[in-house]
Design a protein around this motif. Structure first.
Motif, PDB file in Angstrom:
ATOM      1  N   TYR A  82       0.839  -1.209   0.000  1.00 40.01           N
ATOM      2  CA  TYR A  82       0.000   0.000   0.000  1.00 40.01           C
ATOM      3  C   TYR A  82       0.868   1.251   0.000  1.00 40.01           C
ATOM      4  O   TYR A  82       0.564   2.230  -0.680  1.00 40.01           O
ATOM      5  N   PHE A  83       1.947   1.197   0.746  1.00 34.08           N
ATOM      6  CA  PHE A  83       2.830   2.364   0.816  1.00 34.08           C
ATOM      7  C   PHE A  83       3.420   2.667  -0.568  1.00 34.08           C
ATOM      8  O   PHE A  83       3.411   3.817  -1.036  1.00 34.08           O
ATOM      9  N   ALA A  84       3.895   1.583  -1.245  1.00 33.98           N
ATOM     10  CA  ALA A  84       4.480   1.772  -2.585  1.00 33.98           C
ATOM     11  C   ALA A  84       3.431   2.327  -3.539  1.00 33.98           C
ATOM     12  O   ALA A  84       3.700   3.234  -4.346  1.00 33.98           O
ATOM     13  N   LEU A  85       2.198   1.796  -3.405  1.00 33.54           N
ATOM     14  CA  LEU A  85       1.145   2.268  -4.307  1.00 33.54           C
ATOM     15  C   LEU A  85       0.768   3.718  -4.020  1.00 33.54           C
ATOM     16  O   LEU A  85       0.496   4.494  -4.922  1.00 33.54           O
ATOM     17  N   LEU A  86       0.782   4.063  -2.730  1.00 34.64           N
ATOM     18  CA  LEU A  86       0.460   5.447  -2.358  1.00 34.64           C
ATOM     19  C   LEU A  86       1.490   6.408  -2.968  1.00 34.64           C
ATOM     20  O   LEU A  86       1.131   7.445  -3.534  1.00 34.64           O
ATOM     21  N   ILE A  87       2.761   5.996  -2.878  1.00 35.68           N
ATOM     22  CA  ILE A  87       3.824   6.838  -3.447  1.00 35.68           C
ATOM     23  C   ILE A  87       3.623   6.970  -4.955  1.00 35.68           C
ATOM     24  O   ILE A  87       3.677   8.061  -5.521  1.00 35.68           O
ATOM     25  N   SER A  88       3.328   5.810  -5.638  1.00 34.93           N
ATOM     26  CA  SER A  88       3.159   5.898  -7.095  1.00 34.93           C
ATOM     27  C   SER A  88       1.919   6.690  -7.448  1.00 34.93           C
ATOM     28  O   SER A  88       1.888   7.393  -8.458  1.00 34.93           O
ATOM     29  N   LEU A  89       0.868   6.629  -6.591  1.00 37.89           N
ATOM     30  CA  LEU A  89      -0.329   7.429  -6.854  1.00 37.89           C
ATOM     31  C   LEU A  89      -0.004   8.924  -6.758  1.00 37.89           C
ATOM     32  O   LEU A  89      -0.412   9.715  -7.623  1.00 37.89           O
ATOM     33  N   LEU A  90       0.749   9.281  -5.733  1.00 37.23           N
ATOM     34  CA  LEU A  90       1.139  10.696  -5.591  1.00 37.23           C
ATOM     35  C   LEU A  90       1.952  11.156  -6.802  1.00 37.23           C
ATOM     36  O   LEU A  90       1.719  12.221  -7.377  1.00 37.23           O
ATOM     37  N   ALA A  91       2.923  10.296  -7.190  1.00 36.71           N
ATOM     38  CA  ALA A  91       3.754  10.625  -8.348  1.00 36.71           C
ATOM     39  C   ALA A  91       2.876  10.769  -9.587  1.00 36.71           C
ATOM     40  O   ALA A  91       3.055  11.690 -10.400  1.00 36.71           O
ATOM     41  N   ALA A  92       1.882   9.853  -9.711  1.00 39.98           N
ATOM     42  CA  ALA A  92       1.002   9.897 -10.888  1.00 39.98           C
ATOM     43  C   ALA A  92       0.183  11.179 -10.901  1.00 39.98           C
ATOM     44  O   ALA A  92       0.000  11.809 -11.944  1.00 39.98           O
ATOM     45  N   ILE A  93      -0.320  11.600  -9.706  1.00 34.50           N
ATOM     46  CA  ILE A  93      -1.116  12.832  -9.643  1.00 34.50           C
ATOM     47  C   ILE A  93      -0.255  14.018 -10.059  1.00 34.50           C
ATOM     48  O   ILE A  93      -0.659  14.850 -10.892  1.00 34.50           O
ATOM     49  N   ILE A  94       0.976  14.091  -9.521  1.00 32.85           N
ATOM     50  CA  ILE A  94       1.848  15.229  -9.848  1.00 32.85           C
ATOM     51  C   ILE A  94       2.166  15.220 -11.339  1.00 32.85           C
ATOM     52  O   ILE A  94       2.043  16.239 -12.027  1.00 32.85           O
ATOM     53  N   LEU A  95       2.526  14.010 -11.845  1.00 33.27           N
ATOM     54  CA  LEU A  95       2.878  13.928 -13.272  1.00 33.27           C
ATOM     55  C   LEU A  95       1.700  14.284 -14.163  1.00 33.27           C
ATOM     56  O   LEU A  95       1.836  15.022 -15.138  1.00 33.27           O
ATOM     57  N   SER A  96       0.502  13.747 -13.810  1.00 35.23           N
ATOM     58  CA  SER A  96      -0.663  14.024 -14.656  1.00 35.23           C
ATOM     59  C   SER A  96      -1.015  15.501 -14.600  1.00 35.23           C
ATOM     60  O   SER A  96      -1.420  16.095 -15.590  1.00 35.23           O
ATOM     61  N   PHE A  97      -0.803  16.127 -13.425  1.00 35.81           N
ATOM     62  CA  PHE A  97      -1.067  17.566 -13.328  1.00 35.81           C
ATOM     63  C   PHE A  97      -0.107  18.339 -14.246  1.00 35.81           C
ATOM     64  O   PHE A  97      -0.524  19.207 -15.018  1.00 35.81           O
ATOM     65  N   LEU A  98       1.200  17.975 -14.165  1.00 34.15           N
ATOM     66  CA  LEU A  98       2.184  18.690 -14.981  1.00 34.15           C
ATOM     67  C   LEU A  98       1.904  18.505 -16.469  1.00 34.15           C
ATOM     68  O   LEU A  98       1.931  19.466 -17.259  1.00 34.15           O
ATOM     69  N   LEU A  99       1.598  17.243 -16.826  1.00 39.06           N
ATOM     70  CA  LEU A  99       1.342  16.943 -18.240  1.00 39.06           C
ATOM     71  C   LEU A  99       0.096  17.674 -18.731  1.00 39.06           C
ATOM     72  O   LEU A  99       0.088  18.285 -19.809  1.00 39.06           O
ATOM     73  N   SER A 100      -0.962  17.643 -17.901  1.00 40.27           N
ATOM     74  CA  SER A 100      -2.207  18.317 -18.285  1.00 40.27           C
ATOM     75  C   SER A 100      -1.968  19.811 -18.418  1.00 40.27           C
ATOM     76  O   SER A 100      -2.450  20.456 -19.352  1.00 40.27           O
ATOM     77  N   ARG A 101      -1.205  20.379 -17.444  1.00 41.99           N
ATOM     78  CA  ARG A 101      -0.973  21.826 -17.488  1.00 41.99           C
ATOM     79  C   ARG A 101      -0.186  22.204 -18.750  1.00 41.99           C
ATOM     80  O   ARG A 101      -0.476  23.200 -19.405  1.00 41.99           O
ATOM     81  N   TYR A 102       0.769  21.344 -19.105  1.00 41.94           N
ATOM     82  CA  TYR A 102       1.562  21.599 -20.302  1.00 41.94           C
ATOM     83  C   TYR A 102       0.664  21.628 -21.546  1.00 41.94           C
ATOM     84  O   TYR A 102       0.741  22.551 -22.370  1.00 41.94           O
ATOM     85  N   GLN A 103      -0.245  20.629 -21.649  1.00 39.98           N
ATOM     86  CA  GLN A 103      -1.137  20.578 -22.819  1.00 39.98           C
ATOM     87  C   GLN A 103      -2.093  21.768 -22.812  1.00 39.98           C
ATOM     88  O   GLN A 103      -2.338  22.386 -23.845  1.00 39.98           O
ATOM     89  N   VAL A 104      -2.638  22.069 -21.608  1.00 47.24           N
ATOM     90  CA  VAL A 104      -3.601  23.177 -21.522  1.00 47.24           C
ATOM     91  C   VAL A 104      -2.909  24.497 -21.870  1.00 47.24           C
ATOM     92  O   VAL A 104      -3.486  25.348 -22.549  1.00 47.24           O
ATOM     93  N   ASN A 105      -1.646  24.658 -21.448  1.00 52.05           N
ATOM     94  CA  ASN A 105      -0.918  25.883 -21.793  1.00 52.05           C
ATOM     95  C   ASN A 105      -0.783  26.032 -23.298  1.00 52.05           C
ATOM     96  O   ASN A 105      -0.911  27.128 -23.842  1.00 52.05           O
ATOM     97  N   ARG A 106      -0.531  24.898 -23.964  1.00 50.53           N
ATOM     98  CA  ARG A 106      -0.392  24.965 -25.422  1.00 50.53           C
ATOM     99  C   ARG A 106      -1.716  25.381 -26.063  1.00 50.53           C
ATOM    100  O   ARG A 106      -1.763  26.181 -26.988  1.00 50.53           O
TER     101      ARG A 106
END
Ligand SMILES: Nc1ncnc2c1ncn2[C@@H]1O[C@H](COP(=O)(O)OP(=O)(O)OP(=O)(O)O)[C@@H](O)[C@H]1O
Ligand SMILES: [Mg+2]
Length: 504
Positions: free
Chosen positions: A182-206
């Motif tokens: 669960y701990f490993a998954l929680l970390i990967s979930l956090l990483a996924a949220i941050i990455l998806s936010f950055l990726l989404s923001r990059y696309q939205v900026n374009r």
């Protein structure tokens, strides 16, 4: 919902589903693995226990000697793993650990049946579910994971061995594995949220860059261009957008130019008509109020007739132009020898050329100059160009020649003069209606309404021919008309059908 959240949501749905599947698979695999491992260990303990701890009467099969000390020793050895044993004799009575006096402990009948069939039972025992289950003591309230194995001698069930281990230990182990998971998954979930936010923001900026650029274009700013590196569909969209902006800019320029020409056309047409109308009006008023002396009356009437003719010519030429432009004239095209009309036009204009001090030089073509055109319209074209040449040349030379280009299947006519010539900008506009290179030029003998060349251009186009002009200021001008033979005419392309700089 904003695009950034939509993007993030879709990313998260995919990630959560994947993580959920992984979580479920890994936890159930680790739980199964944990239980299986325990069952196998218990089975092997039970198997070994039979050898070291049980003795029975070989005749009756009755267990007569349970070496309880041996079992306790084994239990002590395995105490680290919390393993306990119980033994049931061939009558299904618990014989180890010895139950208190007057208490008989038995296995469930269904278990006993299976054991008789030689089956081993694997199970989990919960404290609240104790009726008929094997127990070490009546008040035992622990949960066990246990196996029940049969002991056969000479094909007869002589005892059953119960080997159990406290379930809490196994659960603690599995729990530990799951916690880490669960701990490993929680970390990967956090990483996924941050990455998806950055990726989404990059696309939205374009996309926002595109929006900003669109707004600028909507406000008539056509200088905007979006950077594109050709990576994906958004870059393709940016390329298309840039292309669109360029086209819009070109259209905008053309619209403004057309609007300007329209205004000029209205002003020019009104101006051209006003001059003769003012003259006629003045003379008519003079006649009405007897302000014109008798001897000048004829001259005045003549002047009015000339001005009226000029007006009629103006209106007729305008109508003629419109008819030609809208293909309302029928052209009787045929093949004729162009030597004759060239000669006729030259001699017709000789007098006019003389009056400007110009020399007309016709270079004769040896042989038949076969030309495919409407005879009258051909004369109109050459006549107009030559008239201009005389009009804009003072004491100079005008060369007229005709020839054949058999490779191109065409007759080519050239009229060049040593007159005032035109600048590059002037040349660009000469096909426009009412265009005059020098608008201040005063009314001359041959018209000067600025309609001649627009009609010429349209006529040549309607013939499927070409007309070109080369000119240099103060040096002279050369017009070249190419008329193709039957079947070789150029189809006027839709954009060029009307004079390039024409107003409508
Ligand atoms: N051979 C030439 N040399 C110099 N300028 C010329 C020549 N031919 C045409 N032009 C320029 O092109 C303009 C347009 O010519 P166009 O024949 O259409 O009109 P125009 O001669 O002024 O009037 P009209 O309608 O009576 O023919 C002229 O006003 C003149 O400025
Ligand atoms: Mg002219």
């Amino acid at each position: 919902m904003k695009l950034i959240y939509q993007n993030m949501l879709s990313f998260l749905i995919v990630i959560l589903t994947t993580l959920g599947i992984i979580l479920y698979s890994v936890t159930s695999a680790s739980t199964n693995w944990g239980y299986n491992r325990t069952y196998k260990s218990l089975e092997s303990y039970a198997g070994n226990l039979e050898k070291i701890a049980l003795k029975n009467d070989p005749k009756t099969g009755q267990i007569h000697n349970i070496t309880g000390d041996n079992i306790r020793t084994v239990e002590q050895v395995l105490s680290e793993r919390n393993v306990q044993f119980a033994i049931f004799d061939y009558k299904n009575n618990q014989v180890y650990p010895t139950p208190p006096t007057n208490v008989k402990l038995h296995l469930k009948q269904s278990y006993w049946k299976k054991l008789k069939q030689g089956k081993t039972i694997r199970n989990i025992q919960k404290p609240q579910n104790t009726a008929g289950n094997p127990r070490l003591r009546k008040d035992d309230d622990r949960s066990y994971v246990y196996v029940l194995t049969p002991w056969f001698q000479n094909g007869k069930l002589i005892a059953a061995v119960w080997a159990g281990s406290d379930v809490s230990e196994l659960q603690t182990n599995i729990g530990e594995i799951n916690r880490r998971l669960y701990f490993a998954l929680l970390i990967s979930l956090l990483a996924a949220i941050i990455l998806s936010f950055l990726l989404s923001r990059y696309q939205v900026n374009r996309i926002n860059r595109l929006r900003g650029a669109t707004k600028k274009v909507a406000n008539n700013d056509f200088s905007v261009q979006i950077e594109s590196r050709g990576r994906d569909e958004l870059d393709d969209l940016a390329d298309d957008f840039n292309q669109m902006v360029k086209s819009l800019e070109a259209s905008d320029k053309e619209i403004k130019r057309q609007e300007q020409r329209r205004k000029e056309f209205m002003a020019d047409a009104s101006h051209e008509m006003r001059t003769p109308l003012t003259t006629i009006n003045g003379l008519l008023e003079g006649l009405a109020y007897n302000a014109i002396p008798e001897e000048s009356k004829d001259q005045s009437i003549q002047l009015m007739r000339n001005e009226t003719k000029r007006l009629i010519r103006l209106v007729n030429e305008n109508l003629d132009y419109e008819k030609i432009r809208t293909n309302q004239i029928t052209m009787a095209k045929r093949v004729f020898d162009a030597n004759k009309p060239l000669k006729d036009i030259t001699s017709q204009l000789k007098k006019k050329a003389d009056s400007s001090g110009d020399e007309l030089i016709l270079k004769p073509y040896e042989g038949e100059l076969k030309t495919y055109a409407d005879y009258d319209r051909f004369v109109q074209v050459i006549f107009n160009i030559m008239q201009n040449a005389i009009q804009f040349t003072n004491k100079g030379k005008i060369f007229i020649s005709g020839g054949r280009d058999d490779e191109r299947h065409a007759s080519i006519f050239t009229i060049s003069d040593t007159g005032i010539g035109m600048s590059e900008d002037q040349v660009k506009n000469i096909w426009d209606r009412y265009y005059k290179a020098d608008p201040s030029r005063k009314n001359r003998k041959y018209g000067e309404s600025g309609l001649g060349l627009s009609i010429v251009h349209q006529l040549v186009e309607n013939h499927g021919g070409e007309i070109e002009v080369k000119s240099k200021l103060n040096e002279g001008t050369t017009f070249t008309v190419t008329l193709f033979d039957e079947g070789y005419e150029h189809k006027p392309d839709e954009d060029k059908k009307e004079p390039q700089n024409k107003e409508s």
